[in-house]
Enzyme design. Structure first.
Site, mmCIF file in Angstrom:
data_model
loop_
_atom_site.group_PDB
_atom_site.id
_atom_site.type_symbol
_atom_site.label_atom_id
_atom_site.label_comp_id
_atom_site.label_asym_id
_atom_site.label_seq_id
_atom_site.Cartn_x
_atom_site.Cartn_y
_atom_site.Cartn_z
ATOM 1 N N ASP A 81 -1.362 5.803 -13.266
ATOM 2 C CA ASP A 81 -1.547 4.979 -12.066
ATOM 3 C C ASP A 81 -3.015 4.683 -11.776
ATOM 4 O OD1 ASP A 81 -1.068 3.590 -9.790
ATOM 5 O OD2 ASP A 81 -0.393 5.287 -8.579
ATOM 6 N N GLU A 116 -8.560 1.865 -5.381
ATOM 7 C CA GLU A 116 -7.768 2.965 -4.836
ATOM 8 C C GLU A 116 -8.258 4.328 -5.320
ATOM 9 O OE1 GLU A 116 -3.577 2.643 -5.608
ATOM 10 O OE2 GLU A 116 -3.137 4.588 -4.708
ATOM 11 N N GLU A 142 -1.950 -2.431 1.921
ATOM 12 C CA GLU A 142 -1.739 -1.142 1.249
ATOM 13 C C GLU A 142 -2.850 -0.952 0.215
ATOM 14 O OE1 GLU A 142 2.230 -0.150 0.392
ATOM 15 O OE2 GLU A 142 1.733 1.466 -0.987
ATOM 16 N N GLU A 153 9.322 4.147 -6.229
ATOM 17 C CA GLU A 153 8.748 4.642 -4.976
ATOM 18 C C GLU A 153 9.530 4.155 -3.755
ATOM 19 O OE1 GLU A 153 4.543 3.573 -5.300
ATOM 20 O OE2 GLU A 153 4.177 5.372 -6.483
HETATM 21 C C1 GCV Z 1 2.071 -0.661 -3.720
HETATM 22 C C2 GCV Z 1 0.435 3.583 -6.330
HETATM 23 C C3 GCV Z 1 -0.104 3.333 -4.956
HETATM 24 C C4 GCV Z 1 0.928 2.675 -4.065
HETATM 25 C C5 GCV Z 1 1.368 1.370 -4.756
HETATM 26 C C6 GCV Z 1 1.932 1.721 -6.120
HETATM 27 C C7 GCV Z 1 2.365 0.505 -6.905
HETATM 28 O O1 GCV Z 1 1.431 4.561 -6.291
HETATM 29 O O2 GCV Z 1 -0.560 4.526 -4.405
HETATM 30 O O3 GCV Z 1 0.354 2.419 -2.819
HETATM 31 O O4 GCV Z 1 2.313 0.693 -3.979
HETATM 32 O O5 GCV Z 1 0.953 2.387 -6.867
HETATM 33 O O6 GCV Z 1 1.614 0.108 -7.782
HETATM 34 O O7 GCV Z 1 3.429 -0.018 -6.659
#
Ligand code: GCV
Length: 719
Positions: free
Chosen positions: A398, A426, A193, A319
């Site tokens: 984030d 990211e 991910e 989430e």
């Molecule tokens: C692992 C963000 C990312 C998600 C990630 C999340 C997190 O939202 O886009 O992919 O999930 O952070 O840190 O848990």
């Protein structure tokens, strides 16, 4: 098991980086698993470069290497002057070793005199050169491992003139990488991910990778930068990965077996509802006695298989991951239940503070995602068990290119806190753009939440309390950027980010430019290039300010996001504007930004202690780079720089895209000076960065021109 992919790039540990050690005569006085690793490293280097290793247990008289003086003698002496004394160029020894050679005894005495020995701890080491012998002393074998790699970094400088005695120890005891790796590729997120470097190095085809050599090579890289903990699965735990805790524990034990010789403890991300999904219980309520017993029993079995298991990492109520809210319990209830199960074995729970409402109504301007972590966790300060570490993302939203430091970091003096960074890029170019993150992390770690000298790094180290007392040691954690890519990190220059994370986690005071120099010296050894000077200069030009360059052509002035939803790559100014994710910029024809003030906005500024609560509250004192994070202002608002907001947007976007093109030309000037495979990969990525930066420039400038109707003062082309 052996690997079936070609050997990966050596990154910052090419054989050539070991020339100084490998051409010397080395005495190692230590025992145990980590000492074996040190011995293996020295042996390997000696084989390449003609030196030798004498490895003796700590508690035994040092050897007389009869005849050894004839071969590979660099002329070194132990300083005693006696002809029949052992002669070595480098001594690596535990402080408890007996019959140490004279130079080591001298260093030990000096260390004791300066009370430096108390500072070493389990992972620290002392380094000095006395009587023509370089000496590394440590109280424990981990210190020798880190000391060895320090000597590698110093290269010939470790064997030059007398080195004054230096005591090194990590400022932060926990230096951890989280892998967001799935065993089964996720239909949307893929195998890793937010991974930009191919598949997982731990998992392949639904099983443990057969390529444990690559895991070993990774562990070696991590040990060389001081990382001492790793999670091997994604914090979003899906059903296959949930089983790592129970019936697939053998896979975790196998990985732990590879990581252990490098001083790395293995941790697991767990699924909060495991008592139901794996245990068949009717509930996962953390206060239910059956649930507590299930965690205790399951954890006991983990330790039976992996005695040095590090603990759990938990993403709960976030989430879509389940958590204690589902049972009407607090996050302290949830974390403490897991902590109780781990406590008898010395394990810890890394409990993530990344909890917010991801199903927000965009029409509702009172809900502010930035507030969420503080609102959820600050009231729980003091309620977490001693082996719970609250893992807080460095910013309140984030991992954006620019965010203020999270106010949670200053709000929980009675809780152990770890600060979470993101090495995987990211939101910072996804390892297609050059973005050296050392300067960003350095800025975060040096931030003083109370404006009084106490820093974020000190909080993570457990020294954030008013009286400077320790006891709340947390750590530094980062999401790894590594995959099964031949360069490890997709973009070869993104290796520097992994390197910098480890080095800054060890010592947050290091200058990121100096860290980059270390990485350059090790990775691009002088022997590997015809013009080391030009290479170094070019790498600095390309990388030093690459974070600011990236920022300049993406979302302006701290407003964040504006990325394509889902992939988070490339521009889409309104992509998140009417979604439930809570990431809005509120641009209209008059202005832009999020009003987070106490006076007229969401009140988020009130989560900071002074002086920041006041600094951020006022658009006059708020730093330019964070203006739109905290304030909604007209496009004509004048920044401290003297420019209006809209002109700043135009200027930075034109300049940012131009800068990328200049960097691309600078790199092209290196033709023939770096290995062809590295050169080809970097060129390909720079081409994409240039294309993407132009797209950002044009979409952002066009958007704001159309919204505001204000032309660019310089009359450049806007579409
Ligand atoms: C692992 C963000 C990312 C998600 C990630 C999340 C997190 O939202 O886009 O992919 O999930 O952070 O840190 O848990």
């Amino acid at each position: 098991m052996t690997g079936d992919l070609p050997a990966p790039h050596p990154a910052w540990l090419p054989d050539e980086a070991f020339r100084a050690i490998g051409s010397r005569r080395v005495l190692l006085r230590a025992d145990g698993l980590l000492a074996q690793t040190v011995a293996h490293e020295v042996d390997r280097a000696a084989e390449q470069h003609g030196g030798s290793l004498h490895h003796q247990p700590a508690r035994q008289a040092a050897p007389h290497p009869d005849g050894d003086d004839a071969e590979g003698d660099s002329g070194a002496t132990d300083g005693s002057g006696a002809a029949d004394e052992p002669r070595f160029d480098l001594v690596l020894a535990l402080t408890g070793a007996d019959d140490l050679p004279e130079p080591a005894v001298m260093v030990l005495a000096e260390l004791d005199r300066r009370s430096g020995r108390d500072m070493l701890g389990a992972e620290g080491f002392a380094l000095a050169r006395r009587g023509g012998v370089t000496v590394v002393l440590a109280d424990g074998p981990a210190g020798l491992l880190y000391g060895l790699f320090h000597v590698v970094r110093l290269g010939e400088a470790a064997f030059g003139a007398t080195l004054p005695i230096e005591a090194h120890h990590p400022l932060t005891a926990r230096r951890m990488l989280n892998h967001w790796d799935n065993i089964d590729p996720h239909p949307v997120m893929g195998q890793v991910e937010r991974g930009y470097s191919g598949g997982s190095i731990f998992w392949r085809d639904g099983r443990l990778t057969p390529d444990l050599d690559r895991v070993r090579a990774y562990a070696r890289l991590l040990a060389s930068i001081g990382v001492n903990a790793v999670t091997v699965n994604n914090v979003n735990v899906h059903i296959t990965e949930a089983h790592l805790l129970t019936d697939r524990l053998g896979d975790v034990a196998a990985l732990a077996g590879v990581l252990r010789p490098y001083g790395i403890r293995t941790h697991l991300s767990i699924y909060f509802n495991s008592p139901v999904t794996l245990g068949g219980l009717p509930t996962a309520d953390p206060l239910d006695p059956g649930v507590r017993a299930w965690w205790a029993d399951t954890t006991r079995q983990v330790y039976a298989a992996i005695p040095d298991f590090g603990g759990f990492v938990v993403k709960a109520d976030s989430e879509g991951q389940p958590g204690p809210f589902g049972y009407g319990r607090t996050h302290a209830d949830g974390a403490n239940t897991l902590a109780a199960a781990l406590e008898p074995f010395g394990g810890v729970v890394h409990w993530r503070a990344f909890v917010y409402n991801h199903r927000q109504d965009w029409r509702d301007r009172t809900t502010d995602r930035a507030r969420a972590a503080y609102d959820h966790f600050a009231p729980l300060d003091g309620q977490f068990a001693g082996n719970v570490i609250l893992q807080v993302k460095y910013g309140p939203i984030d991992f954006q290119t620019r965010e203020p430091v999270s106010p949670v970091i200053a709000a929980m003096p009675g809780t152990r806190l770890a600060v979470e960074l993101q090495v995987t890029q990211e939101y910072t170019g996804q390892q297609r753009h050059v973005c050296y993150l050392g300067p960003l992390w350095h800025e975060v770690l040096a931030f003083e939440p109370w404006g009084d000298g106490r820093t974020v790094a000190a909080v993570a180290a457990g020294r954030g309390a008013d009286n400077g007392a320790t006891g709340f040691e947390g750590g530094l954690v980062a999401v790894s950027n590594v995959g099964d890519d031949p360069f490890w990190t997709g973009h070869p220059l993104a290796q520097a980010n992994l390197y910098a994370f480890g080095r800054l986690a060890w010592n947050p005071h290091l200058d990121p430019a100096a860290v980059l120099d270390e990485w350059i010296d090790l990775t691009f050894t002088p022997a590997a290039t015809a013009d080391p000077g030009l290479l170094r200069q070019t790498l600095h030009e390309v990388m030093d300010d690459s974070w600011q360059t990236y920022e300049s052509y993406t979302a302006p002035l701290g407003v964040g996001f504006m990325v394509r939803p889902g992939s988070h790559y490339g521009p889409d100014v309104d992509g998140y504007e009417y979604t439930p994710w809570g990431t809005y910029h509120f641009a209209d024809r008059d202005g832009i930004g999020v009003d987070r003030t106490r006076a007229t906005g969401t009140g988020f500024t009130g989560q900071y202690p002074q002086p920041w609560a006041q600094v951020y509250e006022s658009a006059v004192s708020c730093p330019d780079e964070l203006l739109l994070f905290f304030h909604h202002v007209p496009y004509t608002h004048v920044l401290h720089s003297g420019k209006t907001v809209v002109q700043h947007i135009y200027d930075t976007h034109f300049e940012g895209a131009d800068r990328v093109d200049r960097l691309r030309s600078r790199w092209a000037g290196l033709a023939g000076l770096v290995a062809p495979d590295v050169d080809a990969r970097v060129r390909e990525r720079l081409d994409e960065q240039s294309r993407c930066a132009q797209e950002w420039r044009d979409q952002i400038n066009t958007y704001f021109f159309r919204k505001s109707g204000i032309p660019d003062a310089a009359g450049r082309r806007i579409h």
